[in-house]
Design an enzyme around this catalytic site. Structure first.
Site, PDB file in Angstrom:
ATOM      1  CG  HIS A  18       1.420   8.012   2.989  1.00  0.00           C
ATOM      2  ND1 HIS A  18       2.533   7.688   2.349  1.00  0.00           N
ATOM      3  CD2 HIS A  18       0.639   7.890   2.066  1.00  0.00           C
ATOM      4  CE1 HIS A  18       2.861   6.804   1.370  1.00  0.00           C
ATOM      5  NE2 HIS A  18       1.425   6.861   0.860  1.00  0.00           N
ATOM      6  CB  CYS A  29      -2.575   4.555   0.397  1.00  0.00           C
ATOM      7  SG  CYS A  29      -1.060   5.303  -0.873  1.00  0.00           S
TER       8      CYS A  29
END
Length: 332
Positions: A234, A126
């Site tokens: 994130h 990711c």
């Protein structure tokens, strides 16, 4: 088209089902697959209930495609069995990413590498996906020499256990720990396990996967990955040195014209990317774009994305969409 979702009851699996529905992926029959303890459970998808099945039953049902999000060990054991049956696997684990015979794909960057022979396709980490999506168009124009990245990663990247740990800590309840330490009101510089070089696997994924996706092993990359108590996405502080000089306005123009990227960069009105705004969205958000005054040809930027969507489920389904568009899938 029959579609198997392997790990359908996990965090990423649940988001995959949501994204398949949102993007109107042509699922004629859903095959939800999970571990033995979940077999027989009902999964609701597009107004219908589907019964969770085991791995071998899923293979016997002959889906055209299997979207895997069930961990590396499961993938190593079962992805080849699906592939042998002619089923295309798109895998979210780290199991196959650095295998030279497997493609590591971010569709906006390198989907054209895919052929009908690719039966196990890897979805990158990711953190890597959001970084390379922002850097690839700049690399093409200015050629990157070195990247220094620090990540600030959501607990959702660890999974349900970590989400529960944070919820318990906020509520003052003692419970099972996903991390060695409390995560509430804390920042833990430890994502995944440590390798012999003192870096964590998460940090080395950013190095190795970026070089593979961009097909350039000359880019020097160093990373620090930190877990923080957010649940929306994130964030990354990225410092990148180029071979060629650039103009900041040109950087902004390139990024704003690149597929999948939204530039949020107006400090006059405090506009910059934050996980609270990226949560639930498929784009990668870029801001705090500024020249590094300490050395030539160097740029600082702040990159944020929902790690369960573009960082996992959405990227996987975009790969599936590309395969379908190019008639690279077995239809059943």
């Amino acid at each position: 088209m029959k579609v198997a979702v392997v790990g359908a009851t996990g965090l990423v699996g649940e988001v995959m089902l949501k994204v398949l529905e949102e993007r109107n992926f042509p699922v004629s029959e859903l095959i939800p697959v999970a571990s033995k303890r979940s077999i027989g459970k009902l999964i609701r998808y597009n107004g219908k209930d589907y019964k969770v099945v085991g791995m071998q039953d899923a293979i016997n049902m002959r889906p055209s495609i299997a979207l895997f999000s069930a961990g590396g060990d499961t993938s190593l054991e079962w992805a080849p069995k699906f592939a042998e049956a002619g089923i295309t696997v798109i895998d979210n684990s780290s199991a196959w990413r650095m295998d030279h015979s497997k493609q590591l794909i971010v569709p906006e960057i390198n989907a054209e590498k895919l052929t009908s022979e690719d039966k196990i396709i890897s979805n990158p980490n990711c953190s890597t996906i959001q970084m390379v999506l922002a850097l690839a168009p700049l690399h093409k124009k200015f050629k990157m020499k070195r990247i220094v990245v620090s990540t600030y990663q959501s607990i959702t990247g660890t999974g349900v256990k970590a989400v529960k740990q944070l919820e318990n800590e906020v509520a003052g309840i003692k419970g099972e720990m996903a991390y060695h330490y409390p995560i509430y009101q804390n920042a833990i510089p430890h994502c995944d396990v440590f390798e012999e070089n003192g870096y964590t696997k998460e940090e080395m994924k950013l190095v190795r996967e970026t070089q593979k996706i961009l097909d350039d092993r000359t880019i020097a990359i160093t990373a620090t990955a930190v877990r923080i108590p957010t649940a929306g996405g994130h964030s990354e502080a990225v410092n990148v040195e180029f071979e060629h000089d650039f103009d900041i306005s040109e950087i902004r123009k390139i990024l704003s014209e690149s597929e999948g990227i939204v530039v949020q960069d107006n400090i006059d009105v405090n506009t910059y990317p934050m996980p609270i705004y990226a949560n639930g969205k498929d784009d990668v958000f870029v801001g705090r774009i500024r020249r590094d005054g300490s050395q030539p040809n160097t740029l600082n930027m702040w990159i944020v994305s929902d790690n369960l969507r573009k960082g996992a489920a959405t990227n996987t389904i975009q790969i599936a969409e590309y395969l379908m568009k190019k008639n690279l899938l077995l239809k059943k």
